[in-house]
Each structure stands twice: as structure tokens, then as C-alpha cells.
Scaffold this active site. Structure first.
Site, PDB file in Angstrom:
ATOM      1  N   LYS A  22       0.603  -1.050   0.116  1.00 43.52           N
ATOM      2  CA  LYS A  22       0.039   0.033  -0.469  1.00 43.52           C
ATOM      3  C   LYS A  22       0.895   1.054   0.140  1.00 43.52           C
ATOM      4  CE  LYS A  22      -1.503   1.684   3.840  1.00 43.52           C
ATOM      5  NZ  LYS A  22      -1.621   3.431   4.254  1.00 43.52           N
ATOM      6  N   ASN A  23       1.813   1.157   0.932  1.00 47.46           N
ATOM      7  CA  ASN A  23       3.086   2.490   0.744  1.00 47.46           C
ATOM      8  C   ASN A  23       3.180   3.081   0.068  1.00 47.46           C
ATOM      9  OD1 ASN A  23       1.337   2.668   3.125  1.00 47.46           O
ATOM     10  ND2 ASN A  23       2.717   2.755   5.078  1.00 47.46           N
ATOM     11  N   CYS A 116      -5.461   8.757   8.643  1.00 48.04           N
ATOM     12  CA  CYS A 116      -5.799   8.185  10.074  1.00 48.04           C
ATOM     13  C   CYS A 116      -5.156   9.164  11.268  1.00 48.04           C
ATOM     14  CB  CYS A 116      -4.417   6.428  10.316  1.00 48.04           C
ATOM     15  SG  CYS A 116      -5.010   4.960   8.939  1.00 48.04           S
ATOM     16  N   ARG A 121       0.453  15.109  12.770  1.00 54.52           N
ATOM     17  CA  ARG A 121       0.653  14.758  10.733  1.00 54.52           C
ATOM     18  C   ARG A 121       0.947  16.143  10.656  1.00 54.52           C
ATOM     19  NH1 ARG A 121      -2.003   9.428   9.014  1.00 54.52           N
ATOM     20  NH2 ARG A 121       0.294   8.830   8.209  1.00 54.52           N
ATOM     21  N   ASP A 305       4.365   1.085  11.688  1.00 54.94           N
ATOM     22  CA  ASP A 305       2.813   1.001  11.341  1.00 54.94           C
ATOM     23  C   ASP A 305       2.755  -1.071  11.992  1.00 54.94           C
ATOM     24  OD1 ASP A 305       3.248   2.091   8.260  1.00 54.94           O
ATOM     25  OD2 ASP A 305       2.858   2.708  10.270  1.00 54.94           O
ATOM     26  N   ARG A 397      -8.873  -0.075   4.809  1.00 53.56           N
ATOM     27  CA  ARG A 397      -7.898   0.846   3.997  1.00 53.56           C
ATOM     28  C   ARG A 397      -6.631   0.262   3.363  1.00 53.56           C
ATOM     29  NH1 ARG A 397      -7.365   6.319   6.799  1.00 53.56           N
ATOM     30  NH2 ARG A 397      -5.764   6.361   4.566  1.00 53.56           N
TER      31      ARG A 397
HETATM   32  C1  EPZ Z   1       3.973   7.192   6.301  1.00 51.03           C
HETATM   33  O1  EPZ Z   1       3.419   8.149   6.781  1.00 51.03           O
HETATM   34  C2  EPZ Z   1       2.663   6.024   6.225  1.00 51.03           C
HETATM   35  N1  EPZ Z   1       1.987   6.408   5.536  1.00 51.03           N
HETATM   36  C3  EPZ Z   1       2.485   5.569   7.260  1.00 51.03           C
HETATM   37  O2  EPZ Z   1       1.913   4.181   7.243  1.00 51.03           O
HETATM   38  C4  EPZ Z   1       4.064   5.334   8.239  1.00 51.03           C
HETATM   39  O3  EPZ Z   1       3.502   5.134   9.431  1.00 51.03           O
HETATM   40  C5  EPZ Z   1       5.299   6.854   8.249  1.00 51.03           C
HETATM   41  O4  EPZ Z   1       5.198   6.831   6.583  1.00 51.03           O
HETATM   42  C6  EPZ Z   1       5.483   6.569   8.941  1.00 51.03           C
HETATM   43  O5  EPZ Z   1       6.796   5.123   8.281  1.00 51.03           O
HETATM   44  C7  EPZ Z   1       1.931   6.418   3.856  1.00 51.03           C
HETATM   45  O6  EPZ Z   1       2.965   5.856   3.025  1.00 51.03           O
HETATM   46  C8  EPZ Z   1       0.636   6.594   2.979  1.00 51.03           C
HETATM   47  P1  EPZ Z   1       5.965  10.618   8.146  1.00 51.03           P
HETATM   48  P2  EPZ Z   1       3.683  10.124   6.673  1.00 51.03           P
HETATM   49  O7  EPZ Z   1       5.768  11.766   6.975  1.00 51.03           O
HETATM   50  O8  EPZ Z   1       4.397  10.205   5.336  1.00 51.03           O
HETATM   51  C9  EPZ Z   1       6.144  13.820  11.462  1.00 51.03           C
HETATM   52  C10 EPZ Z   1       0.059   2.825   7.326  1.00 51.03           C
HETATM   53  O9  EPZ Z   1      -1.026   3.001   9.083  1.00 51.03           O
HETATM   54  N2  EPZ Z   1       4.982  14.868  10.044  1.00 51.03           N
HETATM   55  O10 EPZ Z   1       7.122  10.086   8.127  1.00 51.03           O
HETATM   56  O11 EPZ Z   1       2.713  10.654   7.159  1.00 51.03           O
HETATM   57  C11 EPZ Z   1       4.246  13.416  11.335  1.00 51.03           C
HETATM   58  O12 EPZ Z   1       3.231  13.980  12.238  1.00 51.03           O
HETATM   59  C12 EPZ Z   1       0.904   4.543   7.806  1.00 51.03           C
HETATM   60  O13 EPZ Z   1      -0.119   2.279   6.716  1.00 51.03           O
HETATM   61  C13 EPZ Z   1       5.733  16.344  10.401  1.00 51.03           C
HETATM   62  O14 EPZ Z   1       5.784  16.856  11.651  1.00 51.03           O
HETATM   63  O15 EPZ Z   1       4.883   9.690   7.471  1.00 51.03           O
HETATM   64  C14 EPZ Z   1       5.047  12.392  12.226  1.00 51.03           C
HETATM   65  O16 EPZ Z   1       4.647  12.020  13.577  1.00 51.03           O
HETATM   66  C15 EPZ Z   1       0.090   5.403   9.199  1.00 51.03           C
HETATM   67  N3  EPZ Z   1       6.106  16.843   9.573  1.00 51.03           N
HETATM   68  C16 EPZ Z   1       5.957  11.585  11.738  1.00 51.03           C
HETATM   69  O17 EPZ Z   1       6.578  12.782  10.811  1.00 51.03           O
HETATM   70  C17 EPZ Z   1       5.775  17.104   7.817  1.00 51.03           C
HETATM   71  O18 EPZ Z   1       5.597  17.825   7.326  1.00 51.03           O
HETATM   72  C18 EPZ Z   1       6.277  10.480  10.376  1.00 51.03           C
HETATM   73  O19 EPZ Z   1       5.355  11.341   9.725  1.00 51.03           O
HETATM   74  C19 EPZ Z   1       5.934  15.763   8.028  1.00 51.03           C
HETATM   75  C20 EPZ Z   1       6.068  14.716   8.998  1.00 51.03           C
END
Ligand code: EPZ
Length: 417
Positions: A22-23, A116, A121, A305, A397
Site C-alpha cells: 500500500k505505502n 489515520c 500530522r 505500522d 484501507r
Molecule cells: C507514511 O506516513 C506512511 N503512510 C505511514 O503509514 C507510516 O506510519 C509513516 O510513513 C512512517 O513510516 C504512507 O506511506 C501512505 P511521516 P507519513 O511523514 O508520510 C511528522 C499506515 O498505517 N511530520 O514519515 O505521513 C509526523 O507528524 C500509515 O500505513 C511532521 O512533523 O509519515 C509524524 O509524527 C500510517 N511534519 C512523523 O513526522 C511533516 O511535514 C512521521 O511522519 C511530515 C511529518
């Protein structure tokens, strides 16, 4: 599926084919907009997040169709650069259209993403990274508006190796003029696979060690066909389903080399695993050892995850364990539902302290997000009596045919309206 009923206590035994990732596929779907032609993705999972992204692509004027398990996207003619709020605000991946639409049209207007409820986020890292390429970005209550006819490559260091921000920046840089170097980029396999997908389309991208990605802008991309890798989180979830029922499982097509951060703790618990080609056999029978402390980390650490499904396993493993969630500030929602089933879990800031019990007790519980839904379904597989899990649409999802596959492994599980 909205509500699922499980009669627990049966040890799972059998094999399951691991679905496409998915990701990995979600950023590829956004990336397909960069090319005025056809992109094919073989092995695309039929899950709700893919359907939602298809809806967004069609809203933009793309033609999308299935060829068996291959998804084809024709982005020859797109009619604009604005995403409709209604669909886009349903999912996190809609934010990736910011980089893709800017790269294709020089403009983008997207609502703040949904997804989610794992905490705040924000998208600050996405915005600051894309601004570095020369885009003008404004935000208002409705979302993000960006302009950038002539994006220019540059050096960008991410404050945190955000997966989404890395992917968004890559999409904006692929057609920009000149070279972009991303420092402290996310190293998740899904990011690497996005770069492979784009290289197959003619992009010039190099993934270097130590979280460095080098991109040289090109004039245009080409038609392509990509074979999607298997989903390491789905593979891990099925393995944990076998573990909470002390059963055995053969994961066909499991991406084992991308699972070490997760498989090592399981091996330490006494789960016996054997890799054979692209298959992983796991024997979870017998008493499992507690691992004491576990923390989620960016790849190649333990994946966030799998934190909730792992909590379910530790809830039925003797002894005290502590899970620290370092990635999201609010990802223990499943704990309160597991406690209704007799789990003994205490939340202390970023930590969940778990005292394992012999077995959970069936009752009614409610899922509120994707991986929490998986954790509750696994809890039902272990529990004595009947468990009814509401909110299983969240599992739809990311998990293809989840209930059918669990039933195929011997679970007594059925959908109820
Ligand atoms: C991706 O989300 C995945 N989703 C998530 O999987 C996964 O948990 C996550 O990466 C971490 O591995 C998809 O790929 C569609 P991040 P993403 O940006 O990109 C903070 C699932 O269950 N952050 O690495 O949103 C954020 O709040 C989903 O399949 C900022 O502060 O993750 C979080 O605390 C859930 N500012 C941390 O970084 C930003 O601009 C990690 O977020 C972006 C992120």
C-alpha cells in the site's frame, strides 16, 4: 467490512500470498500525474486507499482501468491542478499531489490531507522542502495553494526523515531544472521503490547510502510498467496473527530483506522462522519469551505500522514489556479497546507498559484507525469466546481480503452487518 465477529482460540495454520505494498503504490499513483502518458502497476492491491486515489486521479481527468491485477493510469490529459476537498481530505496520500501537480502543471491546490488520526500530522516539512525548489506556497483554512512554473533543483536537508515529505520533494524535483540533493531523506523501502518506479519512467534518481537522494531533472517521462513489491507491514501483520494464536504460517512473497527490524524481536521471543526464496515460514507454537523493551524507529528500525499489532502479541505474552512510540504522538488508541478484552496496558507518555495475560476475553470493541483495526482483529483471534470488532472499514484501507485470508488460515471469523 463494517463489523466482524470472531470466535477466538483457534491456532492459525496455513499459507497466505502477501499483497502488493500500500505505502509503495500510493505515491506511485500520485507520481503517474507527472507523465502525459500511461503508467502500469502490476500487483496493485485492491484496497480502499487505492480506490480513493483512483477517484482523485479521475477527478483530475486521468483514465484509470484494471487489467487483471495490473492497474493502468493514462494521465495524457489532466484538466487542472485542483483536488476536490471531499475525497482528498479522506487520506494522507492526497498531499503527494502537491509535488506531482506542481511538477506537471506548475500549479497545485489541495486540501489539507486526512488519514489515520495518529496525532497532529502536520505538512510543514513537505511545504518547506518544496519551497526550497522555488515554489510559492500559500496556506489558508481550505488548504494549500502552490505555484512554480520554473522549479529549480537545490540541496535540501529534511529536519526529520519524513516519508511523505521525501516523496513529495522527489515528485516536485523529477521535472525541475538542474540537480536536487536530499539530505536526511527517509530510507523506507517504499521511498526506494518510488525512485525505481520513476527511473523506469526515465527519471534520473540515485538513492545513495546515509539517507541521501540525488535527482537530475529531465524534460519528460515515458510509459512504463512496474511490478509492485510485497507489503512488509501486511506480511508482519499475518505473522503476528499466527503468533497470537500460537500457530504456524507460510508467507508467500514476503519481502524478508525489508523486515529485519521486525523479525529480530520476534526471533528473540522464540518464534522460529525460516526463509526459503521469497517465502517465510514461521512456527509460533509453544511458550513465547517476553522482550522487555521495544521502540519504533524510522527504517530500518521497528516499523511504527506494526506497533499496534505487536502490542496485541505482547498483551498475551507472559511478563512485563514496554513499547515506545517514537514516530507518532498518538498511536496507542488500540490499547483502551484491548483493555476491554482483559489486556493490562498502562500508557505513560510515549510508552505503553504491558503486563501479559494468559488469554484475552471476547467482547465488543471499536477500531478507529487502520493498524488499530488489525490489532483488534488479532486480539479477537486469541480471545476466549466471541469478539465483535466495529469499524473494520479501517482495515479495508490497507488489507486486501483480510477476513477471507484469516478464515483460510483456520480462523472462525465472519462479517456481520
Ligand atoms: C507514511 O506516513 C506512511 N503512510 C505511514 O503509514 C507510516 O506510519 C509513516 O510513513 C512512517 O513510516 C504512507 O506511506 C501512505 P511521516 P507519513 O511523514 O508520510 C511528522 C499506515 O498505517 N511530520 O514519515 O505521513 C509526523 O507528524 C500509515 O500505513 C511532521 O512533523 O509519515 C509524524 O509524527 C500510517 N511534519 C512523523 O513526522 C511533516 O511535514 C512521521 O511522519 C511530515 C511529518
Amino acid at each position: 467490512m463494517e463489523c466482524v465477529e470472531i470466535r477466538g482460540g483457534r491456532s492459525l495454520c496455513g499459507q497466505v500470498e502477501v499483497q502488493g505494498s500500500k505505502n509503495a503504490v500510493l505515491p506511485m499513483l500520485a507520481a503517474s500525474v507527472l507523465h502525459a502518458g500511461i503508467s502500469r502497476i502490476q500487483g496493485c492491491p485492491r484496497i480502499q486507499d487505492v480506490y480513493d486515489m483512483i477517484e482523485l486521479l479521475e477527478d483530475l481527468g486521468c483514465r484509470v482501468w484494471w487489467e487483471g491485477q495490473c492497474l493502468a493510469i493514462d494521465a495524457s490529459r489532466i484538466r487542472g491542478w485542483e483536488l476536490p476537498a471531499q475525497t482528498a481530505s479522506r487520506m494522507r496520500s492526497s498531499v503527494l499531489f502537491l509535488g506531482a501537480l506542481l511538477g506537471r502543471t506548475g500549479r497545485a491546490r489541495i486540501p489539507y490531507p486526512g488519514g489515520c488520526v495518529l496525532g497532529e500530522r502536520p505538512v510543514d516539512l513537505h511545504i518547506s522542502a518544496i519551497k526550497a525548489l522555488g515554489a510559492q506556497i500559500e496556506e489558508d483554512t481550505r488548504g494549500i495553494r502552490a505555484r512554480g512554473r520554473e522549479l529549480r533543483g537545490c540541496q535540501v536537508r529534511l529536519g526529520f526523515p519524513s516519508v511523505g515529505a521525501t516523496e513529495n520533494l522527489i515528485l516536485a524535483a523529477v521535472l525541475a531544472r538542474g540537480d536536487t540533493v536530499i539530505h536526511n531523506a527517509a530510507r523506507e523501502p517504499e521511498v526506494e521503490e518510488l525512485c525505481l518506479f520513476l527511473r523506469e519512467k526515465g527519471a534520473r534518481i540515485r538513492v545513495c547510502p546515509q539517507g541521501r537522494i540525488e535527482i537530475r531533472g529531465v524534460e519528460c517521462l515515458q510509459d512504463s510498467r512496474h511490478t509492485l513489491a510485497a507489503d512488509r507491514i501486511v506480511a508482519g501483520t499475518y505473522l503476528l496473527a499466527a503468533a497470537v494464536t500460537r500457530g504456524r504460517i507460510l508467507l508467500k512473497g514476503a519481502p524478508v530483506r525489508h523486515m529485519t527490524g521486525f523479525l529480530e524481536p520476534l526471533a528473540a521471543m522464540g518464534i522460529r522462522m525460516e526463509k526459503a526464496g521469497e517465502c517465510l515460514a514461521a512456527d509460533c507454537r509453544g511458550k513465547l519469551q517476553n522482550i522487555g523493551f521495544l521502540q519504533t524507529m524510522p527504517y530500518p528500525g521497528f516499523p511504527t505500522d506494526l506497533q499496534s499489532p505487536m502490542m496485541t502479541l505482547l498483551a498475551v505474552t507472559e511478563g512485563r514489556s514496554r513499547i515506545r512510540e517514537n514516530i507518532f504522538e498518538s498511536r496507542f488508541k488500540a490499547a483502551q479497546e484491548l483493555e476491554k478484552m482483559g489486556a493490562r496496558i498502562k500508557i505513560e507518555g510515549r510508552d505503553a507498559v504491558i503486563d501479559g495475560v494468559e488469554r484475552l476475553q471476547g467482547t465488543r470493541v471499536e477500531a478507529r484507525e487502520l493498524r488499530g483495526a488489525a490489532a483488534l482483529l488479532l486480539a479477537g483471534l486469541n480471545a476466549a469466546g466471541i469478539t465483535r470488532v466495529r469499524g473494520c472499514r479501517f482495515a479495508d484501507r490497507g488489507y486486501e481480503n483480510f477476513c477471507e485470508n484469516l478464515a483460510g488460515l483456520g480462523a472462525d471469523i465472519r462479517l456481520i452487518q
